[in-house]
Design an enzyme around this catalytic site. Structure first.
Site, PDB file in Angstrom:
ATOM      1  N   ASP A  58       9.412  -6.570  18.802  1.00  0.00           N
ATOM      2  CA  ASP A  58       9.711  -7.763  19.594  1.00  0.00           C
ATOM      3  C   ASP A  58      10.737  -7.358  20.647  1.00  0.00           C
ATOM      4  OD1 ASP A  58      10.564 -10.165  20.654  1.00  0.00           O
ATOM      5  OD2 ASP A  58      10.771 -11.192  18.716  1.00  0.00           O
ATOM      6  N   HIS A  59      10.291  -7.283  21.904  1.00  0.00           N
ATOM      7  CA  HIS A  59      11.169  -6.762  22.962  1.00  0.00           C
ATOM      8  C   HIS A  59      12.313  -7.712  23.298  1.00  0.00           C
ATOM      9  CE1 HIS A  59      12.117  -3.567  25.512  1.00  0.00           C
ATOM     10  NE2 HIS A  59      10.968  -3.395  26.143  1.00  0.00           N
ATOM     11  N   ARG A  60      12.250  -8.960  22.797  1.00  0.00           N
ATOM     12  CA  ARG A  60      13.380  -9.875  23.000  1.00  0.00           C
ATOM     13  C   ARG A  60      14.569  -9.458  22.148  1.00  0.00           C
ATOM     14  NH1 ARG A  60      10.684 -15.348  21.125  1.00  0.00           N
ATOM     15  NH2 ARG A  60      10.315 -13.923  19.383  1.00  0.00           N
TER      16      ARG A  60
END
Length: 433
Positions: free
Chosen positions: A405-407
């Site tokens: 999850d790049h967040r």
């Protein structure tokens, strides 16, 4: 006094379910602990036990009924010494005042004076108020409502839930914060109209229409939300597993007397758990304006079952021995396929692992299981040309792809975890220390 048997909430996220099968019939005597029915939730088919003793006076909801709301009366039990026939009429009597509003019955005939006493409608309202009194320190709210309340600073105990059984839902949070009603519009927009239209257009093609199970509906919803809301980043490494396979053979030989047999997947679960502890930036969850950092590695393991997919959890896999992981995984997988896992055994987890190597799949990109922030996809181990000690040799190599999850996780941190995972698998003795 008749006992109303209500649709139970068999998991924290359950708001409705399917009454798959009755295991008793009207007239049967039951005691506390007896199995009454099989109920299909959003995750699994689970058995529902009796908590009271008596006689099944009436089955209100027939087996096979879909979308039965939590808290809805599904049967009536007559207590000890109570007339079962009279108890069976209780639910009907409770509903009659509502049907006879305006002086007529549902059939359009005048209501009998003794069949619709005035106090009855108020008695019907009592179950509605019960959930509110029951909440006390434990407020009933959906996971989404809890997350929104936390983000917006709303005190859940100050709200009255409009959901099933008094559960607080998203709409209650929106009302409390003055959120515009139009906020619902984006959710309604992605209805799969094109797909439905295509299916309708192709109805001349020979086919069979199969009703979706609650589990399949949940899988479809959650994976759609994951791909729509989570920006995935994928990182792949090739890993030589000859040393792992050799160690597995030696360990299995020594564990034979204990009846324990390690699988490659058991060893990879251990490697993933340790890599999460070594790179804590990847052992996290994205929660709106917060990042949840976990100090323990609970690994969810994808298990294919007849109705779909479920992810039983190896809790604290970073501290467990491989033999303990193998024993626990065998038990969890077996009960998962029988639909007998308890909610706490498949809900939660800090990261997931999905292995499709047994099907000969070389590599794949797995979809993140929210609220987790990473999942490891394992491909098949196969003989490949591989550079070992600066010379080209034949080695057993597998490809592993991490979805992040790049967040919550930067690419560099994801790369560090993949590097740690590769090192642990290629030098497996370190996992025994």
């Amino acid at each position: 006094m008749p006992i109303e048997l209500k649709m139970p909430a068999l998991s924290p996220t359950m708001e409705e379910g399917t009454l798959a099968k009755w295991l008793v019939k009207e007239g049967d005597t039951v005691a506390a602990g007896d199995l009454l029915a099989e109920i299909e939730t959003d995750k699994a088919t689970m058995e529902f036990e009796a908590v009271d003793e008596g006689t099944i006076a009436k089955i209100v909801v027939p087996e096979g009924t879909d979308r039965v709301k939590v808290g809805e009366v599904i049967a009536v039990i007559a207590g000890e010494g109570e007339d079962a026939g009279a108890a069976a009429e209780a639910p009907k009597a409770a509903k009659e005042p509502v049907a006879k509003e305006g002086g007529e019955t549902g059939a359009g005939q005048p209501a009998k004076e003794d069949a619709a006493p005035a106090p009855k409608p108020e008695a019907k309202a009592a179950p509605q108020a019960a959930p509110k009194a029951d909440t006390g320190d434990r407020v009933k709210a959906s996971p989404l409502a809890r997350r929104l309340a936390e983000q917006k600073g709303v005190d859940l105990s100050s709200l009255t839930g409009s959901g099933p059984g008094g559960r607080i839902v998203k709409a209650d949070i929106d009302s409390a914060t003055g959120a515009p009603k139009k906020a619902v519009a984006p959710e309604a927009a992605p209805v799969a109209t094109p797909a439905a239209a295509a299916a309708t257009a192709d109805t001349e093609i020979p086919h069979e229409a199969v009703k979706l199970s609650n589990m399949r509906k949940t899988i479809a919803r959650r994976l759609t939300e994951s791909k729509q809301q989570i920006p995935h980043i994928y990182l792949t490494v090739d890993i030589q597993i000859d040393a792992l396979l050799k160690l597995r053979g030696e360990l299995n030989e020594s564990l034979k007397s204990r009846g324990v047999k390690l699988s490659v997947n058991d060893m990879l679960i251990k490697a993933l758990a340790i890599s999460l502890i070594e790179v804590p930036a990847c052992n996290v969850s994205f929660a709106g304006d917060q990042l949840l950092k976990y100090s323990r590695a609970d690994v969810s393991v994808a298990v294919s079952i007849p109705n779909g997919l479920i992810t039983p959890i190896i809790v604290g896999a970073d501290t467990k021995s491989m033999s303990a992981i193998a024993t626990e995984m065998k038990d969890l997988a077996g009960r998962a396929k029988e639909g007998k896992l308890q909610p706490h055994e498949y809900q939660g987890g800090t990261a997931s692992i999905s292995n499709m190597g047994m099907f000969g799949i070389k590599a794949f990109d797995a979809v993140i299981n929210p609220p987790q922030a990473m999942i490891m996809a394992i491909g098949a181990g196969e003989k490949r040309p591989y550079v070992v000690n600066d010379s080209l040799q034949i080695a057993t190599v597998m490809s592993a792809t991490g979805s992040f999850d790049h967040r919550a996780i930067d690419g560099a941190d994801g790369a560090k975890q993949m590097q740690a995972f590769k090192r642990l698998v290629e030098n497996p003795l370190g996992m025994l220390a």
